[in-house]
Design a protein around this motif. Sequence first.
Motif, mmCIF file in Angstrom:
data_model
loop_
_atom_site.group_PDB
_atom_site.id
_atom_site.type_symbol
_atom_site.label_atom_id
_atom_site.label_comp_id
_atom_site.label_asym_id
_atom_site.label_seq_id
_atom_site.Cartn_x
_atom_site.Cartn_y
_atom_site.Cartn_z
ATOM 1 N N VAL B 31 0.859 -1.195 0.000
ATOM 2 C CA VAL B 31 0.000 0.000 0.000
ATOM 3 C C VAL B 31 0.893 1.243 0.000
ATOM 4 O O VAL B 31 2.119 1.130 0.064
ATOM 5 N N THR B 32 0.257 2.417 -0.025
ATOM 6 C CA THR B 32 1.043 3.650 0.021
ATOM 7 C C THR B 32 1.324 4.018 1.482
ATOM 8 O O THR B 32 0.625 3.561 2.392
ATOM 9 N N ARG B 33 2.329 4.860 1.668
ATOM 10 C CA ARG B 33 2.676 5.296 3.027
ATOM 11 C C ARG B 33 1.504 6.039 3.664
ATOM 12 O O ARG B 33 1.249 5.934 4.854
ATOM 13 N N GLN B 34 0.745 6.788 2.825
ATOM 14 C CA GLN B 34 -0.406 7.552 3.351
ATOM 15 C C GLN B 34 -1.437 6.637 3.991
ATOM 16 O O GLN B 34 -2.094 7.009 4.956
ATOM 17 N N THR B 35 -1.574 5.426 3.441
ATOM 18 C CA THR B 35 -2.547 4.477 3.997
ATOM 19 C C THR B 35 -2.083 4.005 5.377
ATOM 20 O O THR B 35 -2.885 3.872 6.300
ATOM 21 N N ILE B 36 -0.783 3.769 5.520
ATOM 22 C CA ILE B 36 -0.239 3.378 6.835
ATOM 23 C C ILE B 36 -0.451 4.525 7.833
ATOM 24 O O ILE B 36 -0.871 4.303 8.977
ATOM 25 N N VAL B 37 -0.198 5.752 7.379
ATOM 26 C CA VAL B 37 -0.380 6.934 8.238
ATOM 27 C C VAL B 37 -1.839 7.020 8.696
ATOM 28 O O VAL B 37 -2.123 7.190 9.879
ATOM 29 N N ALA B 38 -2.758 6.851 7.743
ATOM 30 C CA ALA B 38 -4.192 6.933 8.067
ATOM 31 C C ALA B 38 -4.597 5.833 9.053
ATOM 32 O O ALA B 38 -5.402 6.072 9.960
ATOM 33 N N MET B 39 -4.028 4.628 8.881
ATOM 34 C CA MET B 39 -4.361 3.525 9.798
ATOM 35 C C MET B 39 -3.822 3.804 11.193
ATOM 36 O O MET B 39 -4.507 3.597 12.185
ATOM 37 N N GLU B 40 -2.589 4.286 11.256
ATOM 38 C CA GLU B 40 -1.986 4.565 12.573
ATOM 39 C C GLU B 40 -2.756 5.645 13.324
ATOM 40 O O GLU B 40 -2.828 5.629 14.544
ATOM 41 N N LYS B 41 -3.313 6.587 12.570
ATOM 42 C CA LYS B 41 -4.094 7.654 13.199
ATOM 43 C C LYS B 41 -5.518 7.199 13.525
ATOM 44 O O LYS B 41 -6.313 7.967 14.055
ATOM 45 N N GLY B 42 -5.844 5.955 13.143
ATOM 46 C CA GLY B 42 -7.190 5.430 13.395
ATOM 47 C C GLY B 42 -8.232 6.011 12.465
ATOM 48 O O GLY B 42 -9.431 5.948 12.723
ATOM 49 N N LYS B 43 -7.773 6.579 11.344
ATOM 50 C CA LYS B 43 -8.711 7.204 10.409
ATOM 51 C C LYS B 43 -9.178 6.235 9.329
ATOM 52 O O LYS B 43 -10.105 6.519 8.594
ATOM 53 N N TYR B 44 -8.473 5.132 9.176
ATOM 54 C CA TYR B 44 -8.833 4.189 8.120
ATOM 55 C C TYR B 44 -8.781 2.764 8.644
ATOM 56 O O TYR B 44 -7.781 2.361 9.258
ATOM 57 N N SER B 45 -9.863 2.024 8.422
ATOM 58 C CA SER B 45 -9.892 0.606 8.801
ATOM 59 C C SER B 45 -9.569 -0.220 7.569
ATOM 60 O O SER B 45 -10.277 -0.126 6.563
ATOM 61 N N PRO B 46 -8.515 -1.030 7.633
ATOM 62 C CA PRO B 46 -8.089 -1.773 6.437
ATOM 63 C C PRO B 46 -9.041 -2.915 6.104
ATOM 64 O O PRO B 46 -9.841 -3.337 6.943
ATOM 65 N N SER B 47 -8.910 -3.407 4.884
ATOM 66 C CA SER B 47 -9.660 -4.606 4.501
ATOM 67 C C SER B 47 -9.099 -5.788 5.290
ATOM 68 O O SER B 47 -7.992 -5.709 5.855
ATOM 69 N N LEU B 48 -9.851 -6.870 5.283
ATOM 70 C CA LEU B 48 -9.404 -8.064 6.005
ATOM 71 C C LEU B 48 -8.068 -8.563 5.441
ATOM 72 O O LEU B 48 -7.161 -8.942 6.185
ATOM 73 N N GLU B 49 -7.952 -8.516 4.120
ATOM 74 C CA GLU B 49 -6.712 -8.982 3.480
ATOM 75 C C GLU B 49 -5.507 -8.160 3.934
ATOM 76 O O GLU B 49 -4.467 -8.706 4.310
ATOM 77 N N LEU B 50 -5.676 -6.830 3.927
ATOM 78 C CA LEU B 50 -4.568 -5.965 4.334
ATOM 79 C C LEU B 50 -4.244 -6.164 5.814
ATOM 80 O O LEU B 50 -3.066 -6.197 6.205
ATOM 81 N N ALA B 51 -5.299 -6.331 6.628
ATOM 82 C CA ALA B 51 -5.086 -6.558 8.060
ATOM 83 C C ALA B 51 -4.246 -7.827 8.265
ATOM 84 O O ALA B 51 -3.296 -7.836 9.048
ATOM 85 N N PHE B 52 -4.565 -8.892 7.524
ATOM 86 C CA PHE B 52 -3.800 -10.135 7.642
ATOM 87 C C PHE B 52 -2.369 -9.947 7.137
ATOM 88 O O PHE B 52 -1.423 -10.476 7.708
ATOM 89 N N ARG B 53 -2.209 -9.186 6.073
ATOM 90 C CA ARG B 53 -0.859 -8.949 5.540
ATOM 91 C C ARG B 53 0.016 -8.248 6.586
ATOM 92 O O ARG B 53 1.191 -8.579 6.758
ATOM 93 N N ILE B 54 -0.593 -7.268 7.266
ATOM 94 C CA ILE B 54 0.155 -6.519 8.281
ATOM 95 C C ILE B 54 0.514 -7.447 9.448
ATOM 96 O O ILE B 54 1.656 -7.458 9.917
ATOM 97 N N ALA B 55 -0.470 -8.232 9.872
ATOM 98 C CA ALA B 55 -0.219 -9.164 10.984
ATOM 99 C C ALA B 55 0.874 -10.169 10.608
ATOM 100 O O ALA B 55 1.757 -10.485 11.416
ATOM 101 N N MET B 56 0.841 -10.657 9.366
ATOM 102 C CA MET B 56 1.854 -11.618 8.913
ATOM 103 C C MET B 56 3.230 -10.961 8.850
ATOM 104 O O MET B 56 4.243 -11.598 9.147
ATOM 105 N N THR B 57 3.266 -9.694 8.468
ATOM 106 C CA THR B 57 4.551 -8.984 8.415
ATOM 107 C C THR B 57 5.184 -8.918 9.803
ATOM 108 O O THR B 57 6.398 -9.085 9.949
ATOM 109 N N PHE B 58 4.351 -8.675 10.817
ATOM 110 C CA PHE B 58 4.860 -8.595 12.191
ATOM 111 C C PHE B 58 4.925 -9.978 12.876
ATOM 112 O O PHE B 58 5.292 -10.058 14.045
ATOM 113 N N GLN B 59 4.492 -11.000 12.152
ATOM 114 C CA GLN B 59 4.455 -12.384 12.666
ATOM 115 C C GLN B 59 3.669 -12.458 13.976
ATOM 116 O O GLN B 59 4.133 -13.000 14.989
#
Lengths: 148, 72
Positions: B31-59
């Motif tokens: 995704v773009t950096r802006q999407t990560i920024v928006a998620m960290e600020k609690g302004k954007y809720s990711p799709s289930l797929e993206l949520a799993f990708r992030i969780a997998m990245t952090f193991q």
Amino acid sequence: MSYQEKRSIVNIISTLLITGGYSAYALPQYPQAEAYSETIFHFWGSFFFILIGVSIVASIIITILFSILNTVTNGEGEPSLTDERDHVISLRAARNSSYVFILGVLLAMGSLVISQPPTVMFIILILSGVASSLISDMSAFFFYRRGY
Amino acid sequence: MDKLFIGNHIRKLRFEHSEMTQEQLAEKVGVTRQTIVAMEKGKYSPSLELAFRIAMTFQKPLEAVFFVEKAT
């Protein structure tokens, strides 16, 4: 301000300039003829086609210029990918834009129902087209500002 | 129905993972950096797929990255 927010502002300004500029050029050539004559329909048909053509060409030029200017001033080029958030914002902006255009079409048809001349209908159609374009860019700007 | 707020620990997890930058995480999950920024600020809720990708990245399991609470 992100690239997308700046692009939305540029689109809003260019829509106003292109439509305003072309209307200022073309509308004084409005023919002196009967309200329901073929000449009037020909004028509005040409107006729409040329406006669409001018808008497409001008938008391409403005987008290229904006991209170059943005890269030169900020060192920030066009984003290399569009992600799910961009798609959500794009869909929401398109939805709002469609609502406005549908309303415009209904108003345009309504003007015929209350026996207004065709010119009124064409003007409402043009205004609703401009309004829907503006709403699309304003919505995108708002959603990018808000986060989604 | 009560409105839910979906929050996350992305910022904390980035720092726990060798101070990973937003740009690096964005690149890893596509995704773009802006999407990560928006998620960290609690302004954007990711799709289930993206949520799993992030969780997998952090193991981590999904619930270790994202949490849900009733919006105030």
